[in-house]
Design an enzyme around this catalytic site. Structure first.
Site, PDB file in Angstrom:
ATOM      1  N   LEU A 225      18.784 -14.149  54.325  1.00 38.11           N
ATOM      2  CA  LEU A 225      19.773 -14.847  53.498  1.00 38.11           C
ATOM      3  C   LEU A 225      19.214 -16.138  52.908  1.00 38.11           C
ATOM      4  O   LEU A 225      18.763 -17.028  53.629  1.00 38.11           O
ATOM      5  CB  LEU A 225      21.020 -15.152  54.328  1.00 38.11           C
ATOM      6  CG  LEU A 225      22.178 -15.827  53.594  1.00 38.11           C
ATOM      7  CD1 LEU A 225      22.691 -14.940  52.468  1.00 38.11           C
ATOM      8  CD2 LEU A 225      23.296 -16.179  54.569  1.00 38.11           C
ATOM      9  N   ASP A 226      19.260 -16.222  51.564  1.00 39.47           N
ATOM     10  CA  ASP A 226      18.832 -17.402  50.812  1.00 39.47           C
ATOM     11  C   ASP A 226      17.390 -17.809  51.105  1.00 39.47           C
ATOM     12  O   ASP A 226      17.014 -18.975  50.956  1.00 39.47           O
ATOM     13  CB  ASP A 226      19.769 -18.592  51.088  1.00 39.47           C
ATOM     14  CG  ASP A 226      21.162 -18.383  50.531  1.00 39.47           C
ATOM     15  OD1 ASP A 226      21.287 -17.722  49.486  1.00 39.47           O
ATOM     16  OD2 ASP A 226      22.132 -18.853  51.155  1.00 39.47           O
ATOM     17  N   GLU A 227      16.561 -16.843  51.509  1.00 41.95           N
ATOM     18  CA  GLU A 227      15.161 -17.129  51.820  1.00 41.95           C
ATOM     19  C   GLU A 227      14.202 -16.398  50.886  1.00 41.95           C
ATOM     20  O   GLU A 227      12.994 -16.407  51.107  1.00 41.95           O
ATOM     21  CB  GLU A 227      14.849 -16.740  53.274  1.00 41.95           C
ATOM     22  CG  GLU A 227      15.608 -17.534  54.327  1.00 41.95           C
ATOM     23  CD  GLU A 227      15.166 -18.981  54.402  1.00 41.95           C
ATOM     24  OE1 GLU A 227      14.020 -19.270  54.005  1.00 41.95           O
ATOM     25  OE2 GLU A 227      15.968 -19.824  54.839  1.00 41.95           O
TER      26      GLU A 227
END
Length: 282
Positions: A225-227
């Site tokens: 997530l969001d990486e």
């Protein structure tokens, strides 16, 4: 006039630029724009070339002529025709600033894409989208219906031959499985406060802490997530006179322009993956 874009990556060696240029010239093509980058850390070489080609030249035909160079340098290469616009699906929730900005840029021909429609888990923007003559797909989602909703979304992607999905402040997390299946084809935008200020009111949290810089990040979606690999970022200075609402308004403007730039870079084949990072030829 036919215009093609060649993007490539390989382990760096002497003579790559010359070999690429010679191969392009040998096929009676003329370079319009060229950029290259050598990553010292990995030893990898990246290149993007935009060139004019004789009428009737196709990516497949050019690749056949380029094959000896491709094999000689063990390249990973992609060749695209600039006249063929990628098919793009946008997903949004209740916030409409990024969606509206993309619609405007598309309508004024600032984004070279084939806009196939909008998916949303709310009905908020149906009239706005349909006013542009685009399909609006209402796909509500709850924890109990998430699997079925994502199956319907994936079917839509396959039926419409979607090449890029843009999460324009779509406030639902894609499942790990869907993220993996669509990896490299989904761009997300979020504010710059993560991971410090999470939740529904990040600007209020930032205001309470006296934050002096706000910004936004556009990245490719992965199962982490969001990486995912970052494509574009921007920031803006703020000060003590600004309320949380003022900060949020500034944040919406930054998010809109950062997402639009990231989408344009993708559409114009200006992004090459370099492990967990990106090479972006602006």
């Amino acid at each position: 006039m036919t215009e093609l874009v060649l993007t490539l990556s390989c382990i760096d060696r002497k003579g790559i630029v010359g070999a690429v240029g010679s191969s392009i010239a040998a096929q009676d093509c003329n370079i319009l724009e060229s950029a290259q980058y050598f990553d010292r850390a990995s030893g990898s070489f990246f290149m993007r070339v935009h060139f004019a080609a004789p009428d009737g030249m196709t990516p497949e035909r050019f690749r056949a002529g380029f094959r000896p160079t491709l094999l000689a340098y063990d390249m990973e290469a992609e060749i695209t025709d600039t006249s063929v616009r990628p098919r793009v699906l946008v997903m949004a929730s209740m916030a409409g600033h990024c969606l509206n900005d993309l619609l405007y840029r598309w309508r004024t021909d600032r984004l070279p894409m084939n806009f196939v429609g909008v998916v949303s888990n709310h009905e908020t923007w149906r009239a706005r989208v349909e006013n542009e003559g685009l399909p609006y797909h209402y796909m509500p989602v709850t924890p109990a219906t998430k699997a079925a909703q994502e199956a319907a979304l994936l079917k839509l992607v396959e039926d419409e031959k979607v090449e890029l999905i843009v999460l324009a402040r779509y406030m639902q997390v894609l499942s790990d499985d869907l993220s993996r299946r669509l990896e490299g084809r989904v761009i997300n935008i979020h504010h710059s406060f993560l991971p410090s200020f999470k939740g529904a009111q990040p600007y209020h949290q930032a205001h309470a802490r006296g934050v002096k810089l706000i910004g936004a990040t556009a990245h490719y979606v992965t199962a982490d997530l969001d990486e995912g690999p970052i494509i574009e970022q921007d920031v803006e200075r703020i000060d003590h006179t600004m309320t949380p609402d003022d900060m949020a308004a500034a944040g919406r403007d930054i998010e809109s322009r950062v997402l639009a730039r990231a989408v344009r870079y993708h559409l114009e084949r200006r992004i090459l993956l370099n492990g967990d990072r990106t090479v972006v030829f602006r």
